[in-house]
Write an enzyme that holds these catalytic residues in place. Structure first.
Site, PDB file in Angstrom:
ATOM      1  N   ASP A  76      14.461  -2.726  10.079  1.00 31.04           N
ATOM      2  CA  ASP A  76      14.383  -3.269  11.439  1.00 31.04           C
ATOM      3  C   ASP A  76      15.764  -3.257  12.070  1.00 31.04           C
ATOM      4  O   ASP A  76      15.912  -3.013  13.266  1.00 31.04           O
ATOM      5  CB  ASP A  76      13.807  -4.681  11.419  1.00 31.04           C
ATOM      6  CG  ASP A  76      12.301  -4.604  11.251  1.00 31.04           C
ATOM      7  OD1 ASP A  76      11.837  -4.538  10.109  1.00 31.04           O
ATOM      8  OD2 ASP A  76      11.596  -4.544  12.281  1.00 31.04           O
ATOM      9  N   CYS A 127       5.733  -3.063   3.075  1.00 28.21           N
ATOM     10  CA  CYS A 127       5.349  -3.150   4.489  1.00 28.21           C
ATOM     11  C   CYS A 127       4.779  -1.802   4.961  1.00 28.21           C
ATOM     12  O   CYS A 127       4.204  -1.044   4.164  1.00 28.21           O
ATOM     13  CB  CYS A 127       6.530  -3.607   5.343  1.00 28.21           C
ATOM     14  SG  CYS A 127       6.044  -4.100   7.009  1.00 28.21           S
TER      15      CYS A 127
END
Ligand code: RUB
Length: 311
Positions: A188, A119
């Site tokens: 996250d 990512c």
């Protein structure tokens, strides 16, 4: 910038990545606080909820809003001042933590090594860039990170720094894993039991890394730790539109398409979490939540109830 406009930017991923989302929300809430003319608390709560209801998974957004919404003061003016001060403090937290994580994490990266990342994590890239700037000879493998291809952002960012970078498809991770010295990813959310919630595909990479005995490191600011999980709440995994995954001709077939944006990596697969206050084992997540995020949790029940109005 209006609150609705800021919320839209987060929802459509114009602003993305857990740290950037939190910083952007703090900025939006600060600008909003500056403009409120009457009924400060009520209007701030409404604005906070609109921002909170954009993306459900990254706890950084909740922590940013919670930090600002814990403002105090006897008059509207005093509360405004405190909310603005808190927003500024949070924004500074984001910037300084990223830099500190870079410094601490870079010490874990040896000269002449290859790092795999997934990512596009500003915290993970801070470690890689800092190690490179220290003169270490490093190479990076970056996954595409389907379906939104955040890997393209990563390879652009790294090549701008002059770091030798190789782009691979997500399914090539196991093929290349033995050529890697480390995996470094962002977060996250980190739960109270030390599990990592990060971009979909992270947990498969962790599995491959464990099998190959490659150290798996997570770069996570302390505001990525979830106080909500301490109270038993489960992390909501955002499921995005199927159109991100397949074209119309496929979507019209009598099939289902699922598009979860994040997955869960259990703590057993994580060697180290690099935070701005030190490199810790995932088992220490509880202490971080208790000591760093121990400020009053802004009326979560009320928040949830009124959130319905904005669904
Ligand atoms: C981004 C993502 C990142 C984390 C950490 O997902 O999963 O790895 O948010 O990023 P999305 P950072 O693109 O769906 O927002 O370290 O920058 O906070």
């Amino acid at each position: 910038m209006e609150i609705e406009e800021a919320a839209k930017k987060i929802k459509n991923m114009e602003v993305r990545g857990a740290a950037n989302i939190a910083k952007f929300a703090a900025l939006a809430l600060k600008e909003f606080a500056l403009k409120v003319e009457s009924n400060f608390d009520e209007k701030m709560k409404k604005a906070a909820l609109i921002l909170l209801n954009t993306r459900p998974t990254a706890v950084s957004l909740f922590n940013a809003i919670n930090y600002i919404m814990s403002y105090k003061g006897e008059t509207d003016e005093k509360r405004r001042e405190d909310a603005i001060k808190r927003a500024e403090e949070f924004i500074e937290w984001v910037d300084t933590a990223r830099e500190k994580i870079g410094e601490i994490g870079a010490k874990r990266i040896r000269d002449n090594s290859t790092v795999l990342t997934h990512c596009n994590s500003s915290a993970a890239l801070s470690i890689i860039k800092t190690a490179y700037k220290q003169g270490k000879k490093i190479e990076v493998f970056a996954t595409e990170s389907r379906p939104r291809m955040q890997g393209h952002l990563t390879v652009k960012e790294l090549s701008e720094e002059g770091i030798p970078t190789t782009l691979i498809v997500d399914s090539a991770v196991r093929h290349f894993i033995n050529e890697m010295d480390y995996v470094v990813v962002g977060a996250d959310t980190i739960t109270v039991n030390g599990a990592l919630i990060n971009k979909i595909g992270t947990s498969q990479i962790a599995l491959a890394a464990k099998e190959a005995r490659i150290p798996f490191m997570v770069a996570a600011e302390t505001y990525k730790f979830s106080p909500k999980t301490l109270f038993g709440e489960l992390v909501v995994i955002e499921e995005r539109d199927p159109s991100e995954v397949a074209p119309e001709e496929i979507l019209k077939l009598p099939i289902k398409v699922r598009n979860p944006a994040f997955d869960v990596t259990p703590r057993d697969y994580i060697d180290l979490i690099i935070t701005e206050i030190g490199a810790i084992p995932p088992e220490m997540a509880y202490l971080i939540i208790k000591e760093r995020l121990g400020y009053a949790i802004f009326d979560m029940e009320e928040l949830k109830l009124s959130a319905k109005h904005f669904d």
